[in-house]
Write a protein that holds these residues in place. Structure first.
Motif, mmCIF file in Angstrom:
data_model
loop_
_atom_site.group_PDB
_atom_site.id
_atom_site.type_symbol
_atom_site.label_atom_id
_atom_site.label_comp_id
_atom_site.label_asym_id
_atom_site.label_seq_id
_atom_site.Cartn_x
_atom_site.Cartn_y
_atom_site.Cartn_z
ATOM 1 N N ARG A 214 -55.338 -110.379 -11.062
ATOM 2 C CA ARG A 214 -56.518 -111.089 -10.569
ATOM 3 C C ARG A 214 -56.331 -112.599 -10.678
ATOM 4 N NH1 ARG A 214 -62.011 -110.278 -9.691
ATOM 5 N NH2 ARG A 214 -62.886 -112.271 -9.054
ATOM 6 N N GLN A 215 -55.713 -113.056 -11.757
ATOM 7 C CA GLN A 215 -55.587 -114.481 -12.001
ATOM 8 C C GLN A 215 -54.459 -115.141 -11.218
ATOM 9 O OE1 GLN A 215 -58.612 -114.318 -13.028
ATOM 10 N NE2 GLN A 215 -58.266 -116.060 -14.386
ATOM 11 N N ILE A 216 -53.647 -114.345 -10.524
ATOM 12 C CA ILE A 216 -52.641 -114.933 -9.623
ATOM 13 C C ILE A 216 -52.939 -114.562 -8.172
ATOM 14 C CG2 ILE A 216 -50.849 -114.912 -11.400
ATOM 15 C CD1 ILE A 216 -49.572 -112.515 -9.859
ATOM 16 N N SER A 217 -54.064 -113.883 -7.951
ATOM 17 C CA SER A 217 -54.365 -113.352 -6.613
ATOM 18 C C SER A 217 -54.593 -114.434 -5.577
ATOM 19 C CB SER A 217 -55.587 -112.430 -6.671
ATOM 20 O OG SER A 217 -56.743 -113.128 -7.112
ATOM 21 N N HIS A 218 -54.912 -115.638 -6.036
ATOM 22 C CA HIS A 218 -55.131 -116.735 -5.094
ATOM 23 C C HIS A 218 -53.824 -117.281 -4.538
ATOM 24 C CE1 HIS A 218 -54.226 -118.618 -8.911
ATOM 25 N NE2 HIS A 218 -53.978 -119.759 -8.298
ATOM 26 N N SER A 219 -52.729 -117.038 -5.235
ATOM 27 C CA SER A 219 -51.452 -117.605 -4.809
ATOM 28 C C SER A 219 -50.419 -116.555 -4.439
ATOM 29 C CB SER A 219 -50.887 -118.512 -5.912
ATOM 30 O OG SER A 219 -50.764 -117.800 -7.134
ATOM 31 N N LEU A 220 -50.546 -115.328 -4.930
ATOM 32 C CA LEU A 220 -49.516 -114.320 -4.628
ATOM 33 C C LEU A 220 -49.405 -113.994 -3.151
ATOM 34 C CD1 LEU A 220 -47.349 -112.449 -5.886
ATOM 35 C CD2 LEU A 220 -49.140 -110.736 -6.126
ATOM 36 N N PRO A 221 -50.441 -113.727 -2.368
ATOM 37 C CA PRO A 221 -51.840 -113.473 -2.696
ATOM 38 C C PRO A 221 -52.141 -111.969 -2.743
ATOM 39 C CG PRO A 221 -51.640 -113.861 -0.366
ATOM 40 C CD PRO A 221 -50.236 -113.909 -0.925
ATOM 41 N N VAL A 222 -53.346 -111.634 -3.227
ATOM 42 C CA VAL A 222 -53.823 -110.249 -3.207
ATOM 43 C C VAL A 222 -55.162 -110.245 -2.483
ATOM 44 C CG1 VAL A 222 -54.465 -108.227 -4.556
ATOM 45 C CG2 VAL A 222 -52.710 -109.785 -5.425
ATOM 46 N N GLU A 223 -55.167 -109.753 -1.269
ATOM 47 C CA GLU A 223 -56.400 -109.705 -0.493
ATOM 48 C C GLU A 223 -57.239 -108.510 -0.932
ATOM 49 O OE1 GLU A 223 -55.369 -109.695 3.593
ATOM 50 O OE2 GLU A 223 -54.387 -111.657 3.534
ATOM 51 N N GLN A 224 -58.562 -108.645 -0.804
ATOM 52 C CA GLN A 224 -59.463 -107.602 -1.270
ATOM 53 C C GLN A 224 -59.189 -106.263 -0.595
ATOM 54 O OE1 GLN A 224 -61.788 -108.084 -3.832
ATOM 55 N NE2 GLN A 224 -61.778 -105.835 -3.773
ATOM 56 N N ALA A 225 -58.930 -106.288 0.702
ATOM 57 C CA ALA A 225 -58.666 -105.041 1.423
ATOM 58 C C ALA A 225 -57.401 -104.365 0.895
ATOM 59 C CB ALA A 225 -58.535 -105.307 2.916
ATOM 60 N N GLN A 226 -56.414 -105.174 0.575
ATOM 61 C CA GLN A 226 -55.171 -104.639 0.034
ATOM 62 C C GLN A 226 -55.402 -104.040 -1.345
ATOM 63 O OE1 GLN A 226 -52.162 -107.569 -0.882
ATOM 64 N NE2 GLN A 226 -50.498 -106.139 -0.430
ATOM 65 N N TRP A 227 -56.166 -104.753 -2.173
ATOM 66 C CA TRP A 227 -56.468 -104.243 -3.501
ATOM 67 C C TRP A 227 -57.246 -102.928 -3.421
ATOM 68 C CZ3 TRP A 227 -55.108 -104.231 -8.294
ATOM 69 C CH2 TRP A 227 -55.969 -103.729 -9.273
ATOM 70 N N ASP A 228 -58.233 -102.881 -2.552
ATOM 71 C CA ASP A 228 -59.028 -101.658 -2.389
ATOM 72 C C ASP A 228 -58.150 -100.486 -1.975
ATOM 73 O OD1 ASP A 228 -61.298 -103.068 -3.068
ATOM 74 O OD2 ASP A 228 -61.968 -103.363 -0.998
ATOM 75 N N ALA A 229 -57.190 -100.744 -1.106
ATOM 76 C CA ALA A 229 -56.278 -99.683 -0.661
ATOM 77 C C ALA A 229 -55.415 -99.192 -1.818
ATOM 78 C CB ALA A 229 -55.395 -100.201 0.482
ATOM 79 N N MET A 230 -54.944 -100.111 -2.663
ATOM 80 C CA MET A 230 -54.147 -99.732 -3.823
ATOM 81 C C MET A 230 -54.948 -98.837 -4.766
ATOM 82 S SD MET A 230 -52.253 -103.348 -4.758
ATOM 83 C CE MET A 230 -51.700 -102.751 -6.356
ATOM 84 N N VAL A 231 -56.174 -99.249 -5.048
ATOM 85 C CA VAL A 231 -57.013 -98.495 -5.980
ATOM 86 C C VAL A 231 -57.354 -97.126 -5.408
ATOM 87 C CG1 VAL A 231 -59.259 -98.428 -7.137
ATOM 88 C CG2 VAL A 231 -57.948 -100.564 -7.066
ATOM 89 N N SER A 232 -57.653 -97.081 -4.116
ATOM 90 C CA SER A 232 -57.970 -95.804 -3.482
ATOM 91 C C SER A 232 -56.794 -94.850 -3.542
ATOM 92 C CB SER A 232 -58.381 -96.045 -2.021
ATOM 93 O OG SER A 232 -58.633 -94.816 -1.365
ATOM 94 N N TRP A 233 -55.593 -95.391 -3.287
ATOM 95 C CA TRP A 233 -54.403 -94.548 -3.323
ATOM 96 C C TRP A 233 -54.153 -94.015 -4.728
ATOM 97 C CZ3 TRP A 233 -49.795 -93.845 -5.689
ATOM 98 C CH2 TRP A 233 -48.843 -93.035 -5.034
ATOM 99 N N ILE A 234 -54.286 -94.883 -5.737
ATOM 100 C CA ILE A 234 -54.012 -94.453 -7.100
ATOM 101 C C ILE A 234 -55.046 -93.439 -7.569
ATOM 102 C CG2 ILE A 234 -55.295 -96.091 -8.530
ATOM 103 C CD1 ILE A 234 -51.597 -95.233 -8.990
ATOM 104 N N ALA A 235 -56.288 -93.563 -7.116
ATOM 105 C CA ALA A 235 -57.323 -92.605 -7.504
ATOM 106 C C ALA A 235 -56.981 -91.201 -7.013
ATOM 107 C CB ALA A 235 -58.677 -93.042 -6.945
ATOM 108 N N GLN A 236 -56.340 -91.131 -5.867
ATOM 109 C CA GLN A 236 -55.998 -89.839 -5.283
ATOM 110 C C GLN A 236 -54.632 -89.331 -5.716
ATOM 111 O OE1 GLN A 236 -56.796 -89.644 -0.954
ATOM 112 N NE2 GLN A 236 -57.908 -91.571 -1.185
ATOM 113 N N ASN A 237 -53.730 -90.231 -6.046
ATOM 114 C CA ASN A 237 -52.342 -89.832 -6.273
ATOM 115 C C ASN A 237 -51.735 -90.259 -7.608
ATOM 116 O OD1 ASN A 237 -51.607 -88.839 -3.369
ATOM 117 N ND2 ASN A 237 -52.590 -90.836 -3.061
#
Length: 280
Positions: A214-237
């Motif tokens: 979260r604290q590097i998301s402004h520069s890496l970057p980590v977009e909200q849609a991308q983060w949501d997709a990661m979390v959704s995938w991990i919840a299922q798999n």
């Protein structure tokens, strides 16, 4: 003394936008916390001992991690060189962020070593498990990162950054004395107890990793849609690579990833006082 923490990449989903998890080596012996090497101990406190190290760690009172300008570059598909560069730069960002955070705790801090390997090497903590994509060994404070064709197919920077931050989270646990409590608690414990403790330490590393992300998301970057997709995938798999349930179900992994990312602080990552339902 041996203590190993392992991170595995799900080979079947290596290109999916998923966070990764770690597992605990089955060969554990009690460990004793020691001051970080190469760090002056003047004015530095020893890590808490026993259950307090996990349930009331000074880390939980340090506020948000610092925002770090972290630009590790792109990972080019199939390019081991770009992957090594990416991982090395993310490690530098982790060192900077956690060094600042540990200064607030008055606990000693030291940087972990980083080693890349294209084969499953033997380590002071034992043999690298065949299913693991990475490994943290506290005996030599080294993070081992595997490089394979499967890994190099995944060019999603946020996925790899979370993977590395999770491994670094285990180093943080080691320095804070949490590992010492864990190892002594599961030594000769019944299987069910070992699994329950394993879930607490692994889910905490998930949370610590995502707090940093979260604290590097402004520069890496980590977009909200991308983060949501990661979390959704991990919840299922997220649980499919760990049949013994030593990492928690996918929904539990997703919950702690979200907690860390939303807070950006270790204060959100106290799995040791959380109800068992959050660690299923």
């Amino acid at each position: 003394m041996l203590f190993a923490l392992v991170t595995g990449l799900d080979a079947a989903n290596a290109s999916a936008p998923a966070a990764t998890a770690a597992s605990v080596s089955p060969s554990l012996v009690p460990v004793t916390a020691t001051p970080a090497s190469g760090v002056s101990v003047t004015g530095v406190q020893a890590p808490p001992r026993g259950r307090t190290a996990a349930t009331a760690s000074p880390l939980y009172r340090t506020g948000t991690l610092p925002r770090v300008n972290c630009r590790p570059g792109e990972i080019r598909a199939g390019s081991a060189a770009s992957y090594r560069t990416f991982v090395t730069k993310v490690m530098r960002c982790l060192n900077l962020g956690w060094k600042t955070q540990f200064r607030k705790t008055k606990l000693a801090f030291s940087q972990p070593r980083l080693r890349f390997s294209t084969v499953k090497v033997n380590t002071p903590c034992g043999r690298w498990p065949s299913s693991a994509g990475g490994m943290y060994c506290s005996s030599n404070r080294t993070i081992y990162i595997g490089i394979s064709r499967t890994v190099l197919k995944n060019v999603h920077p946020a996925t790899h950054a979370q993977f590395i931050a999770h491994e670094y989270g285990h180093h943080v646990q080691h320095l804070a004395g949490i590992m010492n409590y864990y190892a002594n608690s599961v030594w000769r414990a019944k299987p069910a107890t070992k699994l329950a403790f394993s879930r607490r330490i692994e889910l905490q590393a998930d949370c610590l990793g995502s707090a940093f992300l979260r604290q590097i998301s402004h520069s890496l970057p980590v977009e909200q849609a991308q983060w949501d997709a990661m979390v959704s995938w991990i919840a299922q798999n997220g649980h499919k690579n760990w049949p013994k349930n030593d990492h928690g179900k996918g929904r539990s992994q997703a919950y702690w990833l979200e907690r860390g990312f939303n807070a950006g602080s270790p204060s959100a990552c106290n799995t040791w006082t959380a109800p068992s339902g959050r660690l299923a």
